[in-house]
Scaffold this active site. Structure first.
Site, short mmCIF file in Angstrom:
data_model
loop_
_atom_site.label_atom_id
_atom_site.label_comp_id
_atom_site.label_asym_id
_atom_site.label_seq_id
_atom_site.Cartn_x
_atom_site.Cartn_y
_atom_site.Cartn_z
CE1 TYR A 11 0.91 0.71 4.44
CE2 TYR A 11 0.43 -1.63 4.35
CZ TYR A 11 0.98 -0.56 5.00
OH TYR A 11 1.59 -0.72 6.21
N GLY A 12 2.14 1.17 -0.04
CA GLY A 12 2.99 2.36 0.02
C GLY A 12 4.08 2.32 -1.02
CB THR A 13 7.76 2.73 -0.69
OG1 THR A 13 8.07 1.66 0.19
CG2 THR A 13 7.61 4.05 0.08
CG LEU A 14 7.05 -2.70 -1.00
CD1 LEU A 14 6.64 -3.65 0.11
CD2 LEU A 14 8.20 -3.27 -1.81
CD GLU A 82 7.42 -3.15 4.60
OE1 GLU A 82 7.69 -2.13 5.29
OE2 GLU A 82 6.83 -3.08 3.52
#
Length: 145
Positions: A11-14, A82
């Site tokens: 949901y972010g930088t991935l 993470e």
């Protein structure tokens, strides 16, 4: 993918187009599709977001399926990125949890690994609408208020 290998909800930088997608996922996925994590809110962080479980909102993201033979290495790489050391570990930045996410295309629930904020995480302001990509203009596309 074999039995017991869950897809990942990112949901972010991935997410596709984001910097960590190119570093960690490119060439290691079989499929990627839009999805939502219900019962969660998204918070800004120091360059990356935190999903926090609870509430009536949802977090927008993508369901990522590992390419054949890539699952073990991908899981280990994402745990390292993470800062996940194991369930409830005091050094965790994120906890890896099995959650049901909802595919956008058909509304079907799909069990997936989701990295959610751990106890030592310090989430910043809530991101309205739960979409990390909405907090900044898209590349080459001006953002309208």
């Amino acid at each position: 993918m074999t039995a017991g290998e869950l897809p990942f909800f990112v949901y972010g930088t991935l997410r596709p187009g984001e910097p960590n997608h190119a570093l960690f996922l490119r060439g290691r996925t079989a499929a990627e599709e839009p999805a939502r994590l219900p019962g969660s809110v998204l918070h800004d962080g120091p360059g990356y977001p935190y999903a926090v479980r609870g509430g009536t909102g949802h977090v927008a993201g993508d369901l990522v399926h590992a390419a054949p033979g890539a699952y073990g290495g991908l899981l280990a790489s994402l745990d390292l990125l993470e800062e996940y050391h194991g369930p409830g570990h005091p050094l965790n930045l994120y906890e890896r949890r099995r959650c049901d996410v909802v595919r956008v295309r058909d509304g079907a629930p799909v069990p997936a690994w989701v990295y959610v904020a751990a106890a030592r995480a310090v989430p910043g302001p809530r991101i309205p609408g739960g979409d990390w990509l909405s907090r900044r203009p898209l590349r080459g596309v001006p953002r309208t208020p």
